[in-house]
Design a protein around this motif. Structure first.
Motif, short mmCIF file in Angstrom:
data_model
loop_
_atom_site.label_atom_id
_atom_site.label_comp_id
_atom_site.label_asym_id
_atom_site.label_seq_id
_atom_site.Cartn_x
_atom_site.Cartn_y
_atom_site.Cartn_z
N UNK A 99 0.88 -0.93 0.06
CA UNK A 99 -0.35 -0.14 -0.39
C UNK A 99 1.30 1.64 0.16
N UNK A 100 0.32 2.12 -1.14
CA UNK A 100 1.41 3.68 -0.95
C UNK A 100 1.24 3.95 0.68
N UNK A 101 1.91 5.16 0.74
CA UNK A 101 2.12 5.78 2.27
C UNK A 101 0.62 6.83 1.92
N UNK A 102 0.52 7.54 0.53
CA UNK A 102 -0.16 8.14 0.06
C UNK A 102 -1.62 8.02 0.45
N UNK A 103 -1.40 6.95 0.70
CA UNK A 103 -2.79 6.45 0.68
C UNK A 103 -3.51 6.36 2.18
N UNK A 104 -2.79 6.20 2.82
CA UNK A 104 -2.80 5.69 4.96
C UNK A 104 -2.87 7.61 5.26
N UNK A 105 -3.95 7.22 5.88
CA UNK A 105 -3.51 8.84 7.01
C UNK A 105 -3.30 8.78 7.93
N UNK A 106 -2.41 9.58 8.41
CA UNK A 106 -1.26 9.59 9.77
C UNK A 106 -1.58 9.20 10.75
N UNK A 107 -2.75 9.65 11.03
CA UNK A 107 -3.68 10.04 12.32
C UNK A 107 -3.85 9.01 12.50
N UNK A 108 -4.74 8.61 11.69
CA UNK A 108 -5.69 7.50 11.62
C UNK A 108 -4.98 5.41 11.58
N UNK A 109 -4.36 5.93 10.87
CA UNK A 109 -3.58 4.62 10.12
C UNK A 109 -4.59 3.83 9.57
N UNK A 110 -5.61 4.46 8.54
CA UNK A 110 -6.36 3.86 7.57
C UNK A 110 -6.65 4.24 6.62
N UNK A 111 -6.84 3.63 5.44
CA UNK A 111 -6.93 4.15 4.09
C UNK A 111 -8.15 5.66 3.93
N UNK A 112 -7.49 6.25 3.09
CA UNK A 112 -7.58 7.74 2.93
C UNK A 112 -9.08 7.51 1.98
N UNK A 113 -9.63 6.18 1.63
CA UNK A 113 -10.23 5.70 0.36
C UNK A 113 -11.14 4.01 0.94
N UNK A 114 -12.27 4.49 -0.34
CA UNK A 114 -12.30 2.95 0.35
C UNK A 114 -11.88 1.87 -0.67
N UNK A 115 -11.57 0.66 -0.55
CA UNK A 115 -11.57 -0.15 -1.54
C UNK A 115 -12.24 -0.39 -3.02
N UNK A 116 -11.45 -0.92 -3.80
CA UNK A 116 -11.74 -1.14 -5.05
C UNK A 116 -13.41 -2.28 -4.88
N UNK A 117 -12.96 -3.14 -3.93
CA UNK A 117 -14.45 -4.37 -3.58
C UNK A 117 -15.26 -3.60 -2.91
#
Length: 714
Positions: free
Chosen positions: A16-34
């Motif tokens: 997972x690209x680091x740009x896709x992860x929120x630094x504060x929450x540690x969760x992805x910024x967007x929903x997954x493709x599925x």
């Protein structure tokens, strides 16, 4: 044992690209493709969301990149989508594309069969050494014949305009006729050269007029051109008939629209009734601008022919002229589905009011507009709603039916494109089911609907186009191959649903009669060359040729008797009578020719009965608009059977040939046929002798062969 490596796709869940992860929450910024594909709320946990973990899916997070919302970017995106949709349509069926939209899966292309919408070259109808190109719509497999592949059909999104005032009838004096109505013939069967002038408009060798010309050659002792003109003048309305009409009541206009949808719409359902009525009431915008007003007047004109009362012909002609007055240059600057519908129906109205030449032009305009809108290809309408796509198909199928019909009526060549046409067949469902709000295309109903007539007319015209093309390219078709075509028409009829034969609903009575007349008329066209050749044969006739000759006469008799039953069973509209005359007139010429060439045949009583049945139908035509057509045909019948015209014919006075003077037996026979002498009822069949009234075979075959075509081999 070595540890098994993860599949490559599986490994992507952890990359997972680091740009896709929120630094504060540690969760992805967007929903997954599925989750995005299934429109689920994604937990966005890294590296695998809750849903993908539960179902063992590859959880892939990707960055959403959006281009600026500009017109340029939108145009580029729409163009790319259209190209991709066209590419998919070339390789996958509509069902497979729908499945891809649902679950994102497509079958592999390797080893797949040819795409279902790809145009295939048309094979010959039988094992013949010729196969001229023939335009056919895709998707209608009308009968089980390996010799007929099924090539392709097509409506663009209706252009909307601001609501305008409801059209009102401002009756003006009728405009001048657009072609010579004195000589024009909407049935294509009563036009004869007169005073050395050819009939107006081209009429090919397969038209009914060519059959009338042959009857003139057989009945060389009479002048059928003069007889037809006399009957025409006697029945022509006075000019005051139309000029005296100064207004049409609003209730009449509403009745004409209702009659249109209750009768004509059952044959050619190119409009959507609920949508049209909503546009008329200005509940929704009227599409097409000025084209909608033209369509409105055409609907009124056709509706006026669909009333059960004996509508004054002036109303139909006035409404036709009102429609013509709204044909302006602005209509040709842009095209819409409404303009295609308007010009297509206007062509039909022009033919039924005997404005044949301009009707052919209107049909050509509608065809070019349809192609300009891309109605001939499914890909051009992929971005439209399910309802709009079906309206496109209805318009194209109507064009196909009208253009193919002109081939048989006037002997015209096919003008439809022969390649690049890939339109789906129509769906046979009630309009209450197929509404603008539908999101998926429904399945066809097994019972008759208002679309059944047009669907099976297209079955018929698909085959008729191939047959007519072959007869045109190969006019002296051998009888063995003519009989093959004849049996293929039989195969089409046997493949029709049961509601064409037994227990049909009352409203479907006329559509099923109309298709039956078309089938028998096509059989006569297939056997016409054999019929004419045998009629002039000076040597021995083969058994197959004799059988073909008899089949042609039998088909004509069946049409006459069917029309007689149909016209006497109930009160019929002017529209229904028009089609009845359209088929009974050329069918009457066949037994008349048989009577002339074989007056001593044991079947002569039957042929006389057929002609008398046709006469009884023509004499009962109740509608003023059609009386002149019926009277012209009656005059021709009387000319063949009435010697008073022959005695005054200047050609007879200038010849000393003994064959020009009929003997007493033939005189009695003709007087019986004309209704002037005792009938045949209750009398034994006694042969009557006739003089040789026919020119030699070579002369007639040279006359019958179209200019520029090779002479048939005799």
């Amino acid at each position: 044992m070595a540890e098994q490596a993860n599949p490559p796709d599986r490994a992507r869940s952890h990359d997972i690209d680091a740009d896709l992860v929120d630094d504060k929450t540690g969760m992805a910024k967007y929903a997954c493709e599925q989750c995005k594909r299934r429109k689920l709320k994604c937990s966005r946990t890294v590296p695998t969301c809750t849903f993908c973990a539960e179902h063992s899916h590859d959880c892939i997070y990707s960055k959403i990149i959006r281009t600026p919302l500009t017109r340029k970017n939108l145009d580029a995106a729409e163009k790319r989508i259209a190209n991709l949709e066209a590419l998919l349509a070339r390789h996958y069926s509509e069902r497979e594309i729908t499945r891809y939209e649902e679950d994102g899966t497509l079958p592999r292309l390797q080893g797949r069969r040819a795409p279902p919408y790809q145009h295939q070259p048309v094979a010959s109808t039988s094992a013949l050494p010729y196969a001229p190109p023939v335009a056919q719509p895709y998707g209608y497999p009308p009968y089980s014949s390996p010799n007929h592949p099924h090539p392709p059909i097509f409506v663009s999104a209706p252009a909307t305009s601001k609501p305008t005032a409801t059209p009102t009838i401002d009756i003006k004096p009728p405009l001048p006729a657009r072609d010579e109505t004195d000589d024009a013939d909407g049935t294509g069967s009563l036009s004869l050269a007169s005073n050395g002038k050819p009939p107006p408009g081209y009429l090919g060798s397969l038209s009914g007029a060519a059959l009338l010309q042959f009857l003139q050659r057989c009945a060389a002792d009479v002048n059928l051109s003069a007889a037809g003109a006399a009957g025409k003048c006697a029945a022509s309305p006075s000019s005051s008939t139309t000029n005296s009409l100064t207004a049409i009541l609003p209730d009449q206009l509403a009745g004409y629209i209702t009659s249109y949808f209750n009768h004509f719409h059952l044959l050619y359902p190119v409009l959507h009734e609920s949508s049209f009525r909503a546009q008329l009431a200005e509940i929704v915008p009227r599409p097409g601008g000025a084209a909608w007003t033209l369509l409105y007047y055409v609907v009124l004109g056709l509706g006026s022919m669909c009333t059960l009362t004996d509508t004054n012909e002036g109303e139909t002609l006035t409404l036709y002229e009102q429609a013509i007055s709204h044909v302006a240059a602005a209509l040709f600057e842009s095209a819409s589905i409404t303009s295609v519908q308007a010009f297509c129906l206007l062509a039909n109205l022009a033919q039924k009011t005997n404005h044949v030449s301009i009707g052919t032009v209107f049909l050509g305009i509608a065809l070019r507009m349809a192609i300009n809108l891309g109605l001939h290809t499914e890909a051009s309408g992929r971005h439209l709603s399910v309802f709009e796509q079906e309206m496109r198909r209805r318009a194209w199928w109507l064009l196909f039916a009208f253009d193919s019909g002109s081939q048989l009526t006037f002997g015209h060549p096919n003008t439809l494109p022969t390649t690049g046409v890939d339109v789906l067949p129509l769906v046979s469902v009630p309009d209450t089911v197929f509404t603008p709000s539908l999101t998926t295309r429904p399945q066809s109903f097994p019972d008759p609907t208002i679309y059944s007539s047009l669907i099976f007319q297209c079955f018929f015209h698909q085959m008729a186009s191939q047959i007519v093309a072959r007869l045109t390219y190969y006019p002296n078709l051998p009888i063995t191959e003519s009989l093959i075509l004849y049996h293929e028409v039989d195969s089409l009829q046997s493949a029709l649903p049961s509601f064409f034969f037994s227990s049909p609903p009352a409203w479907f009575d006329f559509p099923r009669h109309l298709l039956a007349w078309r089938l028998d008329n096509l059989r006569m066209v297939v056997l016409r060359h054999t019929f004419l050749k045998v009629s002039l044969m000076q040597g021995p006739v083969t058994e197959e040729e004799e059988r073909g000759w008899a089949k042609c006469v039998d088909c004509a008799a069946e049409v006459v008797r069917s029309v007689q039953r149909f016209s006497s069973e109930a009160q019929r509209t002017c529209m229904e009578w028009w089609y009845a005359l359209h088929f009974i007139i050329p069918s009457t010429f066949i037994p008349l020719i048989a009577l002339r060439v074989r007056p001593a045949s044991p079947s002569v009583i039957e042929w006389v009965d057929v002609v008398q049945s046709a006469r009884s139908v023509l004499e009962r035509v109740p509608h003023t608009l059609l009386k002149f057509t019926a009277t012209r045909c009656l005059a021709i019948i009387s000319a063949v059977a009435d010697l008073s015209i022959a005695r005054t014919d200047s050609r007879l006075s200038a010849t000393n040939e003994p064959s020009a003077v009929p003997d007493s037996d033939f005189t009695n026979f003709l007087e019986m046929l004309a209704g002037q002498g005792p009938g045949f009822e209750g009398e034994a069949a006694s042969p009557v002798q006739a003089p040789g009234l026919l020119p030699d075979l070579d002369t007639l075959l040279q006359w019958f062969t179209p200019s520029g075509s090779p002479l048939p081999v005799v």
